[in-house]
Design a protein around this motif. Structure first.
Motif, PDB file in Angstrom:
ATOM      1  N   PHE A   1     -18.358 -60.939  93.163  1.00 20.91           N
ATOM      2  CA  PHE A   1     -17.437 -61.954  93.664  1.00 20.91           C
ATOM      3  C   PHE A   1     -16.585 -62.535  92.534  1.00 20.91           C
ATOM      4  CE2 PHE A   1     -16.641 -66.480  94.823  1.00 20.91           C
ATOM      5  CZ  PHE A   1     -15.761 -66.245  95.856  1.00 20.91           C
ATOM      6  N   VAL A   2     -17.228 -62.942  91.451  1.00 22.09           N
ATOM      7  CA  VAL A   2     -16.498 -63.561  90.339  1.00 22.09           C
ATOM      8  C   VAL A   2     -15.594 -62.542  89.643  1.00 22.09           C
ATOM      9  CG1 VAL A   2     -16.721 -64.733  88.110  1.00 22.09           C
ATOM     10  CG2 VAL A   2     -18.222 -65.370  90.013  1.00 22.09           C
ATOM     11  N   ASP A   3     -16.073 -61.310  89.476  1.00 25.26           N
ATOM     12  CA  ASP A   3     -15.239 -60.271  88.861  1.00 25.26           C
ATOM     13  C   ASP A   3     -13.975 -60.047  89.685  1.00 25.26           C
ATOM     14  OD1 ASP A   3     -17.041 -59.923  86.822  1.00 25.26           O
ATOM     15  OD2 ASP A   3     -17.855 -58.017  87.555  1.00 25.26           O
ATOM     16  N   HIS A   4     -14.115 -60.071  91.013  1.00 23.20           N
ATOM     17  CA  HIS A   4     -12.943 -59.885  91.878  1.00 23.20           C
ATOM     18  C   HIS A   4     -12.001 -61.088  91.768  1.00 23.20           C
ATOM     19  CE1 HIS A   4     -10.561 -58.264  95.125  1.00 23.20           C
ATOM     20  NE2 HIS A   4     -10.599 -59.442  95.731  1.00 23.20           N
ATOM     21  N   LEU A   5     -12.563 -62.289  91.707  1.00 30.53           N
ATOM     22  CA  LEU A   5     -11.730 -63.483  91.547  1.00 30.53           C
ATOM     23  C   LEU A   5     -10.853 -63.378  90.299  1.00 30.53           C
ATOM     24  CD1 LEU A   5     -13.742 -66.771  92.296  1.00 30.53           C
ATOM     25  CD2 LEU A   5     -11.781 -65.845  93.532  1.00 30.53           C
ATOM     26  N   ARG A   6     -11.430 -62.874  89.226  1.00 31.32           N
ATOM     27  CA  ARG A   6     -10.677 -62.756  87.966  1.00 31.32           C
ATOM     28  C   ARG A   6      -9.440 -61.886  88.130  1.00 31.32           C
ATOM     29  NH1 ARG A   6     -16.008 -62.553  85.095  1.00 31.32           N
ATOM     30  NH2 ARG A   6     -16.167 -64.498  83.899  1.00 31.32           N
ATOM     31  N   THR A   7      -9.514 -60.875  88.992  1.00 31.15           N
ATOM     32  CA  THR A   7      -8.373 -59.978  89.191  1.00 31.15           C
ATOM     33  C   THR A   7      -7.236 -60.663  89.943  1.00 31.15           C
ATOM     34  OG1 THR A   7      -9.090 -59.048  91.341  1.00 31.15           O
ATOM     35  CG2 THR A   7      -9.985 -58.041  89.332  1.00 31.15           C
ATOM     36  N   LEU A   8      -7.522 -61.804  90.562  1.00 33.70           N
ATOM     37  CA  LEU A   8      -6.524 -62.509  91.375  1.00 33.70           C
ATOM     38  C   LEU A   8      -5.886 -63.679  90.626  1.00 33.70           C
ATOM     39  CD1 LEU A   8      -8.482 -62.623  94.759  1.00 33.70           C
ATOM     40  CD2 LEU A   8      -6.817 -60.924  94.002  1.00 33.70           C
ATOM     41  N   ARG A   9      -6.137 -63.778  89.323  1.00 33.95           N
ATOM     42  CA  ARG A   9      -5.589 -64.890  88.549  1.00 33.95           C
ATOM     43  C   ARG A   9      -4.066 -64.924  88.652  1.00 33.95           C
ATOM     44  NH1 ARG A   9      -7.021 -67.112  82.708  1.00 33.95           N
ATOM     45  NH2 ARG A   9      -5.121 -68.294  82.306  1.00 33.95           N
ATOM     46  N   PRO A  10      -3.493 -66.055  89.121  1.00 31.73           N
ATOM     47  CA  PRO A  10      -2.025 -66.152  89.198  1.00 31.73           C
ATOM     48  C   PRO A  10      -1.421 -66.168  87.795  1.00 31.73           C
ATOM     49  CG  PRO A  10      -3.117 -67.870  90.503  1.00 31.73           C
ATOM     50  CD  PRO A  10      -4.158 -67.264  89.633  1.00 31.73           C
ATOM     51  N   SER A  11      -0.241 -65.603  87.658  1.00 35.47           N
ATOM     52  CA  SER A  11       0.410 -65.560  86.346  1.00 35.47           C
ATOM     53  C   SER A  11       0.725 -66.958  85.823  1.00 35.47           C
ATOM     54  CB  SER A  11       1.694 -64.731  86.429  1.00 35.47           C
ATOM     55  OG  SER A  11       2.582 -65.288  87.400  1.00 35.47           O
ATOM     56  N   GLN A  12       0.852 -67.940  86.744  1.00 34.55           N
ATOM     57  CA  GLN A  12       1.187 -69.308  86.335  1.00 34.55           C
ATOM     58  C   GLN A  12      -0.035 -70.102  85.859  1.00 34.55           C
ATOM     59  OE1 GLN A  12       1.603 -67.966  89.303  1.00 34.55           O
ATOM     60  NE2 GLN A  12       3.717 -68.110  90.019  1.00 34.55           N
ATOM     61  N   ALA A  13      -1.233 -69.595  86.097  1.00 38.50           N
ATOM     62  CA  ALA A  13      -2.457 -70.321  85.714  1.00 38.50           C
ATOM     63  C   ALA A  13      -2.565 -70.401  84.198  1.00 38.50           C
ATOM     64  CB  ALA A  13      -3.680 -69.626  86.297  1.00 38.50           C
ATOM     65  N   LYS A  14      -2.987 -71.555  83.711  1.00 42.10           N
ATOM     66  CA  LYS A  14      -3.078 -71.779  82.264  1.00 42.10           C
ATOM     67  C   LYS A  14      -4.532 -72.036  81.853  1.00 42.10           C
ATOM     68  CE  LYS A  14       1.580 -73.762  82.020  1.00 42.10           C
ATOM     69  NZ  LYS A  14       2.396 -74.953  81.670  1.00 42.10           N
ATOM     70  N   GLY A  15      -4.862 -71.620  80.630  1.00 45.25           N
ATOM     71  CA  GLY A  15      -6.191 -71.895  80.092  1.00 45.25           C
ATOM     72  C   GLY A  15      -7.268 -71.050  80.742  1.00 45.25           C
ATOM     73  N   GLU A  16      -8.500 -71.518  80.668  1.00 46.59           N
ATOM     74  CA  GLU A  16      -9.636 -70.799  81.225  1.00 46.59           C
ATOM     75  C   GLU A  16      -9.499 -70.720  82.742  1.00 46.59           C
ATOM     76  OE1 GLU A  16     -14.542 -70.948  80.891  1.00 46.59           O
ATOM     77  OE2 GLU A  16     -13.357 -72.725  80.429  1.00 46.59           O
ATOM     78  N   PHE A  17      -9.728 -69.538  83.311  1.00 46.47           N
ATOM     79  CA  PHE A  17      -9.556 -69.379  84.760  1.00 46.47           C
ATOM     80  C   PHE A  17     -10.852 -69.680  85.516  1.00 46.47           C
ATOM     81  CE2 PHE A  17      -9.106 -66.581  88.613  1.00 46.47           C
ATOM     82  CZ  PHE A  17      -8.188 -67.404  89.253  1.00 46.47           C
ATOM     83  N   ILE A  18     -11.945 -69.022  85.154  1.00 43.89           N
ATOM     84  CA  ILE A  18     -13.235 -69.303  85.783  1.00 43.89           C
ATOM     85  C   ILE A  18     -13.870 -70.459  85.012  1.00 43.89           C
ATOM     86  CG2 ILE A  18     -15.504 -68.404  86.442  1.00 43.89           C
ATOM     87  CD1 ILE A  18     -13.198 -67.071  87.940  1.00 43.89           C
ATOM     88  N   ARG A  19     -13.793 -71.649  85.546  1.00 39.25           N
ATOM     89  CA  ARG A  19     -14.195 -72.845  84.793  1.00 39.25           C
ATOM     90  C   ARG A  19     -15.635 -73.275  85.044  1.00 39.25           C
ATOM     91  NH1 ARG A  19      -8.680 -76.544  84.323  1.00 39.25           N
ATOM     92  NH2 ARG A  19      -7.482 -74.869  83.333  1.00 39.25           N
TER      93      ARG A  19
END
Length: 228
Positions: free
Chosen positions: A193-211
């Motif tokens: 689940f978390v690995d898949h979430l990482r693939t969906l990171r928006p280009s506008q997101a800043k800093g650490e994604f999985i917090r």
């Protein structure tokens, strides 16, 4: 006035170090060891992600197949007609229809967990946003629930595919199994689940994604898990 937790909950919470990020299998083993109700609780995860939830172009939504399944029987309503409707029924859909199903839902029928629709049926489904939207049951191409191959989608979701989307607090919630699952199986589902979430990171997101990743049973305290 604050809700008073049960003695059982307090006893379980006392075993959890809230300052610690538990290793993946260690955290799942702890979850399973906590005293809970007699029924087989769901194991849920809440992932805090690094987005601005007020900006629609940063919202995360999708679906992912869990390798060990969910342990839950999912009731699926499918919007399709003709051959697609027959294929959906053969694949295990619980309710299938078109205008008739839309009318039934408009009158208050919501005894299903999710909705799948073929693209040509969106003329009926589009009118149901006020009913299905607040319940998180509105089909979406991003979640794989608007698709010409409704039968394949039914089989995937019956086998353990789950939908998810960001809430107003920039959290993504999902059920990743049952307490009766082995710790390793729960860990495998959470990692997928978390690995898949990482693939969906928006280009506008800043800093650490999985917090932050917090796992809990339906009626138990949260356990923070470290995800490498």
């Amino acid at each position: 006035m604050a809700n008073k937790r049960s003695r059982r909950y307090q006893k379980a919470a006392a075993k959890v170090d809230r300052t610690k990020r538990y290793a993946l299998v260690e955290g799942m083993t702890l979850i399973k060891s906590l005293v809970g109700p007699k029924f087989d609780e769901a194991v849920d995860v809440a992932v805090r992600i690094g987005i601005d939830a007020k900006k629609t172009d940063q919202l995360v939504r999708g679906s992912v197949s869990l390798p060990k399944g969910t342990g839950k029987t999912v009731r699926i309503a499918v919007f399709a007609d003709g051959e697609r409707a027959q294929e959906a029924l053969a694949a295990g859909a619980d309710f299938v229809g078109a205008a008739d199903l839309a009318e039934k839902i408009e009158k208050g029928f919501t005894d299903f967990d999710m909705t799948i629709a073929s693209p040509d049926m969106m003329r009926f489904v589009g009118k149901l946003g006020k009913v299905l939207g607040p319940q998180g049951k509105m089909p979406s191409p991003k979640a794989g629930t608007v698709t010409p191959n409704v039968a394949a989608a039914v089989r995937e979701f019956k086998a353990g595919k789950i939908e998810f989307r960001t809430d107003a607090g920039a959290n993504v919630h999902a059920a990743i199994g049952r307490k009766s699952f082995g710790a390793e199986d729960l860990a495998a589902n959470l990692k997928a689940f978390v690995d898949h979430l990482r693939t969906l990171r928006p280009s506008q997101a800043k800093g650490e994604f999985i917090r932050k990743v917090v796992v809990s049973t339906s009626m138990g305290p949260g356990v923070t898990v470290a995800m490498e």
